[in-house]
Design a protein around this motif. Sequence first.
Motif, PDB file in Angstrom:
ATOM      1  N   TRP A  55     -23.893  -4.795  11.505  1.00 16.74           N
ATOM      2  CA  TRP A  55     -24.174  -5.950  10.651  1.00 16.74           C
ATOM      3  C   TRP A  55     -24.182  -7.198  11.520  1.00 16.74           C
ATOM      4  CZ3 TRP A  55     -22.277 -10.692   9.916  1.00 16.74           C
ATOM      5  CH2 TRP A  55     -22.736 -11.396   8.797  1.00 16.74           C
ATOM      6  N   THR A  56     -23.168  -7.303  12.403  1.00 19.85           N
ATOM      7  CA  THR A  56     -23.000  -8.503  13.214  1.00 19.85           C
ATOM      8  C   THR A  56     -24.246  -8.785  14.052  1.00 19.85           C
ATOM      9  OG1 THR A  56     -20.620  -8.064  13.324  1.00 19.85           O
ATOM     10  CG2 THR A  56     -21.505  -9.609  14.934  1.00 19.85           C
ATOM     11  N   SER A  57     -24.732  -7.786  14.796  1.00 20.88           N
ATOM     12  CA  SER A  57     -25.899  -8.053  15.645  1.00 20.88           C
ATOM     13  C   SER A  57     -27.133  -8.322  14.785  1.00 20.88           C
ATOM     14  CB  SER A  57     -26.139  -6.934  16.657  1.00 20.88           C
ATOM     15  OG  SER A  57     -26.058  -5.693  16.058  1.00 20.88           O
ATOM     16  N   ALA A 168     -22.451  -6.564   3.394  1.00 23.64           N
ATOM     17  CA  ALA A 168     -21.724  -5.537   4.148  1.00 23.64           C
ATOM     18  C   ALA A 168     -21.014  -4.553   3.217  1.00 23.64           C
ATOM     19  CB  ALA A 168     -20.720  -6.200   5.083  1.00 23.64           C
ATOM     20  N   HIS A 169     -20.588  -5.051   2.030  1.00 28.29           N
ATOM     21  CA  HIS A 169     -19.842  -4.201   1.098  1.00 28.29           C
ATOM     22  C   HIS A 169     -20.683  -3.645  -0.042  1.00 28.29           C
ATOM     23  CE1 HIS A 169     -15.936  -6.719   2.013  1.00 28.29           C
ATOM     24  NE2 HIS A 169     -16.447  -6.151   3.077  1.00 28.29           N
ATOM     25  N   SER A 170     -21.879  -4.217  -0.266  1.00 25.97           N
ATOM     26  CA  SER A 170     -22.462  -4.042  -1.607  1.00 25.97           C
ATOM     27  C   SER A 170     -23.655  -3.108  -1.726  1.00 25.97           C
ATOM     28  CB  SER A 170     -22.801  -5.416  -2.201  1.00 25.97           C
ATOM     29  OG  SER A 170     -23.631  -6.143  -1.341  1.00 25.97           O
ATOM     30  N   VAL A 194     -15.994   2.155   7.975  1.00 22.71           N
ATOM     31  CA  VAL A 194     -15.214   2.037   6.741  1.00 22.71           C
ATOM     32  C   VAL A 194     -16.065   1.661   5.524  1.00 22.71           C
ATOM     33  CG1 VAL A 194     -13.102   1.407   7.978  1.00 22.71           C
ATOM     34  CG2 VAL A 194     -14.570  -0.400   7.050  1.00 22.71           C
ATOM     35  N   LYS A 195     -17.346   1.487   5.703  1.00 13.51           N
ATOM     36  CA  LYS A 195     -18.177   1.053   4.576  1.00 13.51           C
ATOM     37  C   LYS A 195     -18.637   2.259   3.727  1.00 13.51           C
ATOM     38  CE  LYS A 195     -17.310  -2.896   6.093  1.00 13.51           C
ATOM     39  NZ  LYS A 195     -17.913  -3.904   6.921  1.00 13.51           N
ATOM     40  N   ASN A 196     -19.215   1.967   2.550  1.00 14.04           N
ATOM     41  CA  ASN A 196     -19.570   3.049   1.612  1.00 14.04           C
ATOM     42  C   ASN A 196     -20.482   4.108   2.240  1.00 14.04           C
ATOM     43  OD1 ASN A 196     -18.202   1.472  -0.199  1.00 14.04           O
ATOM     44  ND2 ASN A 196     -19.732   1.633  -1.827  1.00 14.04           N
TER      45      ASN A 196
HETATM   46  C1  PLP Z   1     -17.685  -5.086   7.879  1.00 13.61           C
HETATM   47  C2  PLP Z   1     -18.132  -6.447   7.603  1.00 13.61           C
HETATM   48  C3  PLP Z   1     -19.015  -7.131   8.443  1.00 13.61           C
HETATM   49  C4  PLP Z   1     -19.369  -6.645   9.812  1.00 13.61           C
HETATM   50  O1  PLP Z   1     -20.024  -5.448   9.858  1.00 13.61           O
HETATM   51  P1  PLP Z   1     -20.255  -4.721  11.264  1.00 13.61           P
HETATM   52  O2  PLP Z   1     -21.283  -3.684  10.929  1.00 13.61           O
HETATM   53  O3  PLP Z   1     -18.947  -4.145  11.700  1.00 13.61           O
HETATM   54  O4  PLP Z   1     -20.776  -5.736  12.221  1.00 13.61           O
HETATM   55  C5  PLP Z   1     -19.513  -8.354   8.033  1.00 13.61           C
HETATM   56  N1  PLP Z   1     -19.142  -8.916   6.878  1.00 13.61           N
HETATM   57  C6  PLP Z   1     -18.261  -8.305   6.057  1.00 13.61           C
HETATM   58  C7  PLP Z   1     -17.890  -8.961   4.761  1.00 13.61           C
HETATM   59  C8  PLP Z   1     -17.702  -7.064   6.418  1.00 13.61           C
HETATM   60  O5  PLP Z   1     -16.778  -6.501   5.625  1.00 13.61           O
END
Ligand code: PLP
Length: 401
Positions: A55-57, A168-170, A194-196
């Motif tokens: 997500w970050t990149s 990231a969560h949804s 740790v995501k869904n």
């Molecule tokens: C996990 C998370 C990210 C980062 O995701 P990565 O894939 O680890 O870079 C960004 N925002 C939220 C709210 C997150 O929980």
Amino acid sequence: MNIPFSPPYIDDSVIEEVVSSLKSGWITTGPKVKALEEIIKKFSNAKEVLCVNSWTSGAIMILRWLGVKEGDEVIIPAYTYSATALAVIHAGAKPVMVDTTDDFNISVAAIEKAITPKTKAIMPVDIAGYPCDYNSILELVKRKKDIFQPTSEIQKILGRVMIISDAAHSLGGVYNGKPIGSNADIVIFSLHAVKNITTAEGGAICFNMPAPFDNMQLYTHLRQMSLNFQTKDAFSKSKAGGWEYDIIGLGMKCNMPDVNAGIGLAQMRKYPQLLTERKRIFDRYNKAFTKYEWAIIPPSGDGENIIGSYHLYALRIKGKDVDFRNAMIERIAEKGVAVNVHFKPMPMLSYFASIGYDINDYPMSYNNYKNEISLPIYPQLTNEQVDYVIDSVIESYKSLL
Ligand SMILES: *Cc1c(COP(=O)(O)O)cnc(C)c1O
């Protein structure tokens, strides 16, 4: 009983997908990434989907593409995982943190106060998988069009502040009756462990840019950007006679490998069932905790137009403060149950405090944080385990009174 917080969902179908990639002779970006992009695109209603290595990149790349630079501002909530702010800093802009509301999500009223001619983007975060108020945010940036000052070609074409959803969560949630993924200009999912849905590390960028942008063209362009802006990817170059390529700009190197994509691909095929399991647990917690006056149950939507992805179960303990909450977590841990806190507001973290953010400016974020406990929620949990978690929470609360 020992209950971990969030183990990944790995079954035989996941293992087979990964092994098939390993045996195929092609392990980096290729057919499995393409298949994962297609399945996420269908599932999320996005116009185009590009997978990257986190997500970050993905967020850094989108902000760089938008052309943010020193002096530009990006509005984000103070209450989120720090990657939301760090991506903005890495892209060269300033994160402008604003407060949240009782549902954990960014306050639209606070966004309105924070918008200036320097604002180039807003990054709402769907905390715990519960969608933000995107209709109001879009209405707001359209209403503020006249103060928008574009400083890049992309910003000029868009003609307003860009909305980049931190989703990231949804993944799996619903907004306006439609799956999360088409609800903002750009929506970015995390596929972290740790995501869904996970690819161990990974992210998926959804493109829904308004006309005259061509989302298909954007997909191709950003895909090149994720591969050092090389005009030909390794897969095409590996074909006989296909050696020549060009470098057309300053890109990043953040593509997703096929071995990783296989994990998410197998999970995505089962995602509707996996979501049902998550909902089962969410509902079971709700049913148990609504009986207690001291328990504030998390928002879950109306079951039709707004539905969360059941990523976290963010319980709050009414009228209690950090010390009580921390003591409760210790008691719960003694019973073998791993819980978490989502999130310690960023201004409370050393780095952000050192660059001038102050938690006193974010009273709602602090209130949401001070008595929050995230309970385990994932498809593998049996009802018996969920009941054990519930009992552990209730007993821990009572034991501290
Ligand atoms: C996990 C998370 C990210 C980062 O995701 P990565 O894939 O680890 O870079 C960004 N925002 C939220 C709210 C997150 O929980």
